[in-house]
Scaffold this active site. Structure first.
Site, mmCIF file in Angstrom:
data_model
loop_
_atom_site.group_PDB
_atom_site.id
_atom_site.type_symbol
_atom_site.label_atom_id
_atom_site.label_comp_id
_atom_site.label_asym_id
_atom_site.label_seq_id
_atom_site.Cartn_x
_atom_site.Cartn_y
_atom_site.Cartn_z
ATOM 1 N N PRO A 183 7.356 76.889 -9.063
ATOM 2 C CA PRO A 183 8.093 77.112 -10.186
ATOM 3 C C PRO A 183 8.958 78.167 -10.045
ATOM 4 C CG PRO A 183 5.727 77.769 -10.143
ATOM 5 C CD PRO A 183 5.920 77.118 -8.908
ATOM 6 N N CYS A 190 38.869 88.122 -16.880
ATOM 7 C CA CYS A 190 40.056 87.619 -16.960
ATOM 8 C C CYS A 190 39.967 86.188 -16.456
ATOM 9 C CB CYS A 190 41.377 88.441 -16.469
ATOM 10 S SG CYS A 190 41.362 89.834 -16.927
HETATM 11 C C1 LIG Z 1 15.282 75.871 -7.256
HETATM 12 C C2 LIG Z 1 14.360 75.470 -6.400
HETATM 13 C C3 LIG Z 1 12.839 75.417 -7.247
HETATM 14 C C4 LIG Z 1 12.571 76.051 -8.530
HETATM 15 O O1 LIG Z 1 13.158 75.306 -9.584
HETATM 16 P P1 LIG Z 1 12.973 75.916 -11.082
HETATM 17 O O2 LIG Z 1 13.630 74.819 -11.739
HETATM 18 O O3 LIG Z 1 13.498 77.231 -11.257
HETATM 19 O O4 LIG Z 1 11.491 75.833 -11.256
HETATM 20 C C5 LIG Z 1 11.788 75.121 -6.583
HETATM 21 N N1 LIG Z 1 11.880 74.233 -5.558
HETATM 22 C C6 LIG Z 1 13.252 74.184 -4.749
HETATM 23 C C7 LIG Z 1 13.443 73.503 -3.414
HETATM 24 C C8 LIG Z 1 14.364 74.681 -5.241
HETATM 25 O O5 LIG Z 1 15.330 74.435 -4.603
#
Ligand SMILES: *Cc1c(COP(=O)(O)O)cnc(C)c1O
Length: 450
Positions: free
Chosen positions: A298, A367
């Protein structure tokens, strides 16, 4: 779906609505808007604006709530914070103390995580383009797992691990071709998105990889998208993953681990935010009886509500529409211009809650026409130069996406923790920007000789 930039004044939440759904925010009759109990006007007076604020207690509360949802179901879960959403050392240390590891997407993030005291055994490396140097660093530090995004990367990892005399643990990142029903720019799990290995291909590849000497495949990984609000796409993706685990096992290979990715959404505007229990329930239902080590990644859910961007009104500009020009801009907070995302914008003064409002277009000084935070947004009708406002829920994909476009240095960052607060990154100066540049001698030689 993230709400489009033009606010709908008829359905936008009111200031009391925004406060009610954000336990870290309170409006005090004398001190105005408080975040974790600290008056924002005090911080603005001391360190200036724009200023990023992070609430340590909010982060701890969310980290514990997420963990508790899995514990309540007796579902052992390894937590890897997606640190691309917020990579400050203080954030990483707080989450380490809450028992979290990290999901990284670059060698730079690995260095930051190690510096924050996160053990290599708590680091998972995702991302579609890992350089040789990054893979070598991952192998040398013996991190928990590399989530491999292509056949090519799998063989390259094997070669690099052989050169280091190591065996790297890897998972295949699968593209399950599930529509996460989110904004196009944050969808990652559909066929045609650049991420992952096509799911039919992955089963065959898993078998092939058994012959590699310097990579040990431990399982599968998936990340379906971001700001996902409903159970459906999670369930669909995880069911597909569970089928693959069974197929791979039926072919005689071992699958020890499944990485369920991130993507859990939050309420920015009026979304019905999914609960951690929803995610725990879906994972339990779809993957719970597979006898695999489970993990999640997460980002936004943990970090977004822990932050806000404190800004001051530079000017109001009467016209059609009327504009509020803030001292923060798209170089600070890119999400509205990048994803058309909706962020709550609250007045900080105590009168802000009761003053009559009118609709404004709220913009930054950069800008570019896309340097706009909101159209047709309600703020007090008497909003004027010098007033403080807070852009809410900027803890994820906020400060980390800042640039110095228009020679606007990185804004100061402040951490609030149990009533105390302290600067955790100094405001960058223009001198800092210039000092990082060098000029070839031959250019200035011309000045000397006329
Ligand atoms: C960005 C990402 C996450 C986290 O995504 P959230 O939407 O911020 O929870 C988890 N795993 C991977 C591989 C990602 O690229």
């Amino acid at each position: 779906m993230s709400a489009p930039l033009p606010s709908d004044p008829a359905t936008d939440p009111s200031f009391p609505d925004m406060l009610e759904t954000r336990p870290s925010l309170k409006m005090d009759a004398r001190d105005g808007l408080l975040f974790e109990g600290v008056p924002l006007h005090v911080i603005a007076a001391a360190v200036g604006t724009p200023c990023w604020i992070t609430g340590a207690e909010t982060l701890r509360r969310r980290a514990k709530a997420l963990r508790a949802a899995f514990e309540a179901r007796n579902l052992p879960m390894n937590m890897h914070f997606a640190m691309k959403s917020q990579d400050h050392q203080a954030t990483l240390i707080i989450l380490r103390q809450c028992g979290y590891g990290v999901d990284i997407v670059s060698g730079g993030e690995m260095q930051r995580a190690l510096h924050a005291g996160i053990q290599p055994s708590g680091i998972v490396f995702s991302g579609v383009g890992k350089s040789d140097a990054e893979l070598r660093a991952a192998v040398e530090h013996d991190i928990a797992q590399v989530n491999v995004e292509s056949v090519e990367e799998l063989y390259r990892l094997d070669e690099i691990a052989r050169a280091c005399g190591r065996v790297a643990r890897a998972a295949l990142r699968v593209n399950p071709d599930v529509d996460a029903d989110t904004h196009d720019k944050i969808s990652t799990g559909r066929a045609g998105d650049k991420f992952g290995i096509e799911h039919r291909r992955a089963v065959a590849l898993y078998g092939e990889a058994a012959s590699l000497k310097n990579v040990r495949l431990v399982g599968l990984a998936v990340h379906l998208g971001s700001q996902m609000l409903t159970a459906g796409p999670f369930r669909e993706g995880y069911l597909r993953l569970a089928d693959m685990v069974r197929e791979i096992r039926a072919a005689g290979h071992s699958v020890e681990a499944v990485d369920c990715g991130g993507g859990l959404g939050i309420r920015y505007r009026d979304e019905i935010a999914p609960s951690p229990d929803m995610l725990a329930g879906v994972i339990a239902e779809t993957l719970g009886d597979l006898d695999v080590r489970l993990s999640i990644e997460p980002g936004r859910w943990l970090s977004a509500p822990t932050g806000l961007l404190l800004t001051r009104v530079i000017e109001t500009k009467a016209g059609n529409p009327d504009f509020v020009v803030l001292d923060a801009a798209m170089n600070d907070l890119a999400r509205p211009s990048l994803y058309e995302s909706w962020h709550g914008i609250m007045p900080v003064a105590p009168s802000g809650l009761t003053s009559p409002t009118k609709l404004w277009d709220i913009v930054g000084p950069v800008c570019e026409s896309s340097d706009i935070f909101a159209r047709d947004r309600a703020l007090p009708a008497d909003t004027k130069r010098g007033d403080l406002t807070a852009l809410l829920d900027t803890g994820a994909y906020g400060s980390v996406m800042s640039s110095t476009y228009n020679s606007r240095p990185f804004a100061v960052q402040v951490l609030i923790d149990n009533g105390k607060w302290e600067i955790i990154r100094q405001r960058q100066s223009v001198e800092d920007l210039i000092a990082a540049e060098t000029v070839p001698k031959w250019l200035t030689a011309k000045d000397d000789h006329g």
